[in-house]
Design an enzyme around this catalytic site. Structure first.
Site, mmCIF file in Angstrom:
data_model
loop_
_atom_site.group_PDB
_atom_site.id
_atom_site.type_symbol
_atom_site.label_atom_id
_atom_site.label_comp_id
_atom_site.label_asym_id
_atom_site.label_seq_id
_atom_site.Cartn_x
_atom_site.Cartn_y
_atom_site.Cartn_z
ATOM 1 C CE LYS A 101 68.782 59.907 24.892
ATOM 2 N NZ LYS A 101 67.047 59.229 24.655
ATOM 3 C CG PHE A 147 57.857 60.393 27.274
ATOM 4 C CD1 PHE A 147 58.655 61.024 26.598
ATOM 5 C CD2 PHE A 147 56.664 59.946 26.578
ATOM 6 C CE1 PHE A 147 58.988 61.155 25.081
ATOM 7 C CE2 PHE A 147 57.014 59.820 24.602
ATOM 8 C CZ PHE A 147 57.824 60.669 24.424
ATOM 9 N NE ARG A 175 65.763 56.421 13.861
ATOM 10 C CZ ARG A 175 65.063 57.254 15.154
ATOM 11 N NH1 ARG A 175 65.724 58.645 15.629
ATOM 12 N NH2 ARG A 175 64.345 57.005 16.524
ATOM 13 C CB THR A 181 62.695 53.778 21.324
ATOM 14 O OG1 THR A 181 62.962 53.830 19.663
ATOM 15 C CG2 THR A 181 62.980 54.554 22.456
ATOM 16 N NE ARG A 195 68.395 54.402 21.431
ATOM 17 C CZ ARG A 195 67.580 55.214 20.690
ATOM 18 N NH1 ARG A 195 66.964 54.496 19.409
ATOM 19 N NH2 ARG A 195 67.858 56.889 20.610
ATOM 20 C CG HIS A 208 68.607 62.485 20.327
ATOM 21 N ND1 HIS A 208 67.508 62.346 20.459
ATOM 22 C CD2 HIS A 208 69.051 63.069 19.456
ATOM 23 C CE1 HIS A 208 66.764 62.721 19.916
ATOM 24 N NE2 HIS A 208 67.740 63.316 19.043
#
Lengths: 377, 509
Positions: A101, A147, A175, A181, A195, A208
């Site tokens: 992102k 959101f 993942r 997240t 992350r 993502h």
């Protein structure tokens, strides 16, 4: 035991015969036991290549869309030729889509490095600027959630990098590599996850990942459509120079380190994309080197031997400064004279010197245009 | 419309009275005298105009076509020229770039070469470097030495601390005991498994053996059955042959019987014909005799009646004449005369009678002859018919016999063929049996050889094993001797034993 001994994978491959100007189709059989290959001409119903040992194709090269150079023929894998290979390899080589992102684009080198160290194979990669409609199409599943508006705002605020990854049960693996997240939770539970390292908030969480096979297929098709118009790339054709990470470096997993080195040296990477070069294109691209350097033919072969990653690099007086950073064409010389240059660090020999960069200062725009205007249409 | 009101077309014009007709004058010709010429001229003019027109159009077409073509060509050529010039420009620019690139690369290369040359280090630098290196090496060695000393000290402590050692040895012993127990258990388990395996194999072997025995028995029974079957077939074939032979003999016998019957028939027939003929003759003669007697009797009766009547008449007459002597005389004469006449007549009659008799006889004879002839002819015919019939019958019989003979022959031939085929089949059977026997023998022989080979192989293996064992035993003795020596040596010079590698590994874990 016997199962392993006579095991073989069958693929449909295609070779562009430039003399006849048509695509020829073959079946390629790969025997994992001794890594030998066999080819069968589909149209003429006869053996094209007897079972031969070779050291070009390995088990990790066997995926749909990969290209390999076998005996000076560039073969492209189109499809599985039987159900056995399909069932055996599809699970082993699951595909998923990852997207960096806008907040983490500046750290793409580290992210890509971590991806490659986690055992994924990147088969497609592209930097894309999404507009609001496209972003909405991409985040269709979050329709109606509160959101969403923030998310769209954030995703369209800058370029994103989308990539297709291949690996053993890639979706779930990706993942786990991403982590939870929320980066705050991620930092507690999985401090090594992407992350945790690069995310800042639930929205601005660096990357993502697709959450199911169906979603992976849809998202891959969204960024890399097999038919129809492709997504607009982000190349800018001024003050720029072209950098190509050569196939051998891509295969060795040096991409991330190279990109990190480039971004750390304060060069702006305004576009990045992975290309599978065909021989004709490579010859056209290297046109100016023909008759100038002796290694022209080997250079072409190297460029066509697999996927390469092309970067559009911008800076003031980009061509000259970037060329200085890349260093002399021969890594031996580079190691002696300029040990801090990229080729000294990552190059192997004069052909496999990790990076191609624009040599003539005037040619920077030309080369960038060749890739991002002509080849990526 | 009325007939009279119709306008006339003719030039005749009838008047009010009959036969009053006037003729209208012929109207003058409307066309001018040179009409045809004019017409032709007009046509020619028109034609000329048309040709002129078409020519004009053609010329225009040609011109247009040419203009278009030329335009196209011009455009094409322009495009070509443009492309060519662009290509040329591109080529030249590429050439230019190449030239620049070459120059640049050359410059760079020479620069790098120069730099390389410049970087040849000086003696002082080299000395400094060497000093640096010596220092670093010295430091490393010192640190290594210190580490080693520390290690040794540690070792000394371990070896000399009695408490530690006793505890360690106790612990070790416990561990060894536990492990030994575990080992024994595993061993037992392996033994059990082995036994189970052996039992299973023994069972399998037994089953196999039983299956083989059963199979052999089955084979023997089936072979026996097959042989018996063949025997019965052979017997049947021989019986069939015998039967055929008998049939042919029977046929021949029948034929002889038939021939004999035929001759008998023929003889009987001849006899019967003869008998019949004689019978017929006798019958005819009897009949003729009978008829003759009847005739004679009849005639004699008639004569006697006549004579009686005549005499009666005479007596009557004589009685009458007694009265009349004269007359009688006369009458006597007359009577004499008459008697003479009568006598004459009688003789005559007798003669005629005789003649007639003769004639009759002749007639009868003729009649008889005729009858005889007729009868003969009839006989002949009958005989002929009978003969024909007989012949037919005989011919048919002969044909039948012939047919039967032929059939017999055919049958015999068939029988011969059958016999031959039979013989062939028998021979073939014998051959196949022979082949089977040979195959079986070869198989058995092969099996025997295999078995022998296996026995030899096993013996060899045993031999090898024996020699190996022997060698091992000798080597073991040697090793034992060496080991004892070493042990003694070690005992005399005891050192700290290291831990068992397995244990070490476990501890590390």
């Amino acid at each position: 035991m016997t199962d392993l001994a006579c095991e073989r994978y069958a693929f449909l491959v295609e070779w562009y015969d430039h003399r006849a100007a048509l695509n020829r189709h073959y079946q390629l059989f790969f025997y994992p036991k001794d890594e030998s290959i066999e080819m069968f001409d589909v149209k003429n119903h006869r053996t094209f290549l007897k079972r031969t040992k070779q050291d070009v194709v390995h088990i990790q090269d066997l995926y749909i869309g990969s290209t390999v150079n076998i005996f000076a023929r560039q073969l492209k894998f189109i499809d599985f030729a039987d159900d056995y290979s399909k069932s055996k390899l599809q699970q082993m080589k699951e595909r998923t889509l990852g997207m960096i992102k806008p907040d983490a684009v500046s750290k793409m080198g580290d992210i890509i490095d971590q991806i490659q160290k986690s055992g994924f194979l990147i088969t497609k990669l592209k930097m894309v600027q999404l507009n609001r409609n496209e972003a909405f199409e991409f985040y269709e599943e979050h329709k109606g959630k509160q959101f969403l508006d923030n998310l769209l705002q954030f995703v369209t605020s800058g370029p994103v990098i989308a990539f297709e990854m291949l690996g053993d049960s890639a979706i779930s693996m990706w993942r786990t590599v991403l982590g939870p997240t929320d980066p705050a939770i991620a930092r507690k539970e999985a401090p090594k996850s992407i992350r945790a390292r690069f995310g800042t908030s639930t929205t601005e969480n660096a990357c993502h990942g697709s959450d199911s096979p169906a979603a992976a297929t849809r998202e891959i098709d969204f960024f890399f459509p097999t038919v129809g118009p492709t997504k607009q790339n982000t190349a800018q054709f001024n003050d720029c120079t072209c950098c190509i990470i050569k196939p051998h470096a891509v295969l060795e997993g040096l991409t991330g380190q190279i990109i990190s080195a480039i971004t750390e040296a304060n060069f702006e990477v305004s576009a990045i994309q992975m290309f599978h070069m065909e021989k004709a294109n490579a010859e056209e691209f290297y046109e100016v080197y023909k008759g100038v350097v002796q290694e022209y033919n080997q250079m072409v072969t190297e460029l066509t031997s697999g996927p390469c990653i092309v970067l559009n690099i911008r800076a003031k007086d980009a061509a000259v400064t970037f060329r200085e950073m890349v260093g002399p064409a021969d890594p031996e010389v580079a190691r002696n004279l300029r040990p801090r240059t990229l080729r000294a660090k990552f190059g192997k020999d004069k052909i496999k010197n990790a990076i191609h960069c624009t040599d003539l200062p005037d040619d920077g725009v030309l080369e960038v245009e060749y890739f991002f205007k002509i080849l990526d249409r | 419309m009325m007939v009279s009101k119709r306008t006339r077309r003719t030039r005749e014009f009838t008047g009010p009275t009959p036969h009053s007709v006037a003729i209208l004058a012929r109207p003058p010709n409307k066309r001018p005298p040179e009409y045809l010429i004019l017409e032709r001229r007009k046509q020619e003019e028109m034609l000329q105009e048309y040709t002129k027109n078409t020519q004009y159009i053609e010329i225009n077409d040609l011109r247009n076509e040419w203009e278009r073509g030329t335009d196209r060509k011009i455009k094409l050529n322009t495009a070509k020229r443009k492309v060519h010039s662009l290509m040329y420009a591109n080529q030249s620019s590429v050439e230019d770039r190449r030239e620049r690139l070459r120059e640049m690369l050359q410059n760079e290369e020479s620069q790098y070469l120069r730099e390389m040359e410049d970087r040849e280090e000086t003696t002082i630098e080299r000395q400094a470097k060497m000093r640096e290196r010596a220092k670093s090496l010295k430091e490393r060695r010192e640190s290594e030495r210190l580490q080693f000393v520390q290690e040794k000290l540690d070792q000394q402590f371990r070896n000399q601390c009695e408490e530690l050692r006793s505890t360690l040895s106790k612990r070790q012993q416990d561990q060894v005991c536990v492990e030994r127990l575990e080992q024994l258990r595993i061993k037992e388990e392996i033994e059990r498994e082995k036994q189970a395996n052996e039992i299973m194999y023994a069972e399998l072997w037994e089953k196999d053996r039983l299956a083989k025995a059963a199979k052999e028995e089955r084979d023997a029974i089936s072979a026996h059955d097959r042989n018996r079957e063949v025997l019965t077939i052979l017997r049947k074939q021989a019986a069939a042959l015998e039967q055929q032979k008998e049939a042919s003999v029977q046929l021949k016998k029948e034929e002889a019987e038939l021939l004999r019957q035929q001759t008998i028939l023929r003889r009987l027939e001849a006899e019967r014909a003869q008998e019949e003929k004689i019978n017929k003759q006798i019958e005819t003669r009897d009949m003729l005799d009978h008829s003759l007697k009847l005739k004679m009797k009849k005639r004699a009766k008639a004569e006697q009646e006549q004579l009686a009547f005549d005499l009666k008449m005479l007596e009557q007459l004589l009685v009458e004449s007694k009265n009349e002597a004269m007359e009688q005389m006369q009458k006597k004469r007359e009577l004499r005369e008459q008697d003479r006449i009568y006598r004459e007549y009688l003789s005559h009659m007798k003669e005629t009678e005789k003649m007639r008799q003769q004639e009759l006889e002749k007639m009868i004879n003729e009649e008889v002859e005729k009858m005889w002839q007729k009868r003969l002819a009839q006989w002949q015919l009958e005989r002929e018919a009978r003969r024909k019939l007989m012949e037919e019958v005989l011919a048919r019989r002969r044909e039948q016999v012939q047919d039967r003979l032929r059939a017999n022959e055919l049958k015999q031939m068939e029988a011969d063929q059958d016999r031959e085929e039979l013989m062939k089949v028998i021979e073939e059977n014998q051959k196949t049996e022979q082949a089977l026997r040979e195959k079986l023998w070869a198989k058995n022989h092969q099996y025997q050889q295999d078995l022998e080979g296996q026995i030899n192989h096993n013996r060899e293996l045993r031999q090898q094993e024996y020699t190996r064992d022997n060698e091992e035993y000798v080597l073991g003795l040697q090793a034992e001797r060496e080991y004892q020596y070493k042990l003694k040596d070690c005992l005399s010079n005891p050192t700290f034993d290291k831990l068992h590698p397995m244990r070490r590994a476990m501890e590390q874990k």
